[in-house]
Scaffold this motif. Structure first.
Motif, short mmCIF file in Angstrom:
data_model
loop_
_atom_site.label_atom_id
_atom_site.label_comp_id
_atom_site.label_asym_id
_atom_site.label_seq_id
_atom_site.Cartn_x
_atom_site.Cartn_y
_atom_site.Cartn_z
N THR A 6 0.85 -1.19 0.00
CA THR A 6 0.00 0.00 0.00
C THR A 6 0.89 1.24 0.00
O THR A 6 2.02 1.21 0.48
N LEU A 9 -0.52 7.99 0.09
CA LEU A 9 -0.39 9.04 -0.93
C LEU A 9 -0.08 10.42 -0.36
O LEU A 9 0.58 11.23 -1.01
N THR A 19 8.16 2.93 -9.17
CA THR A 19 7.81 2.55 -10.54
C THR A 19 9.05 2.14 -11.32
O THR A 19 8.96 1.32 -12.23
N PHE A 26 3.91 -1.13 -9.28
CA PHE A 26 3.63 0.29 -9.06
C PHE A 26 3.58 1.05 -10.38
O PHE A 26 4.49 0.94 -11.19
N ASN A 29 -0.79 6.63 -12.14
CA ASN A 29 -2.08 6.58 -12.83
C ASN A 29 -2.39 7.90 -13.53
O ASN A 29 -1.60 8.85 -13.50
N ASN A 31 -4.24 10.26 -12.79
CA ASN A 31 -4.34 11.40 -11.89
C ASN A 31 -2.99 11.79 -11.27
O ASN A 31 -2.95 12.58 -10.34
N TYR A 33 -0.92 9.92 -9.48
CA TYR A 33 -0.68 9.31 -8.18
C TYR A 33 -0.09 7.92 -8.40
O TYR A 33 -0.38 7.26 -9.39
N GLN A 35 -0.05 4.13 -7.96
CA GLN A 35 -1.11 3.15 -7.77
C GLN A 35 -0.50 1.75 -7.73
O GLN A 35 0.44 1.47 -8.47
N VAL A 36 -1.04 0.91 -6.87
CA VAL A 36 -0.61 -0.49 -6.80
C VAL A 36 -1.50 -1.29 -7.74
O VAL A 36 -2.73 -1.23 -7.65
N VAL A 37 -0.88 -2.01 -8.66
CA VAL A 37 -1.60 -2.83 -9.62
C VAL A 37 -2.19 -4.04 -8.89
O VAL A 37 -1.54 -4.63 -8.03
N GLU A 38 -3.44 -4.39 -9.21
CA GLU A 38 -4.08 -5.56 -8.61
C GLU A 38 -3.44 -6.84 -9.16
O GLU A 38 -3.52 -7.11 -10.36
#
Length: 65
Positions: A6, A9, A19, A26, A29, A31, A33, A35-38
Motif C-alpha cells: 500500500t 499518498l 515505478t 507500481f 495513474n 491522476n 498518483y 497506484q498499486v496494480v491488482e
C-alpha cells in the motif's frame, strides 16, 4: 494470509523510485498518483526493495485476510 503493498499518498513525493524498481506492481495513474496494480501475488523481494529505498517511507505491506 495475503500481503498487499500500500502507498500512503499523502506522504508520497512522486520520486518514481517504486515505478522504476518494480513497474509490474507500481504505476503512475492518470491522476498522477502512485497506484498499486491488482495482482494475485506480489513479488516480495522486489516490493521489499522498494519499501527499503522509498525516501518518504510511504510504502508498506498490508495483511489481507
Amino acid at each position: 494470509m495475503k500481503r498487499t503493498p500500500t502507498v500512503e499518498l499523502s506522504d508520497c513525493i512522486l520520486c518514481e523510485l517504486c515505478t522504476d524498481l518494480c513497474p509490474k506492481v507500481f504505476i503512475i495513474n492518470a491522476n498522477d498518483y502512485v497506484q498499486v496494480v491488482e495482482l494475485n501475488t506480489y513479488p516480495e523481494e522486489e516490493v521489499d526493495e522498494v519499501i527499503k529505498n522509498c525516501p518518504t517511507d510511504c510504502i508498506e505491506w498490508e495483511e489481507q485476510p
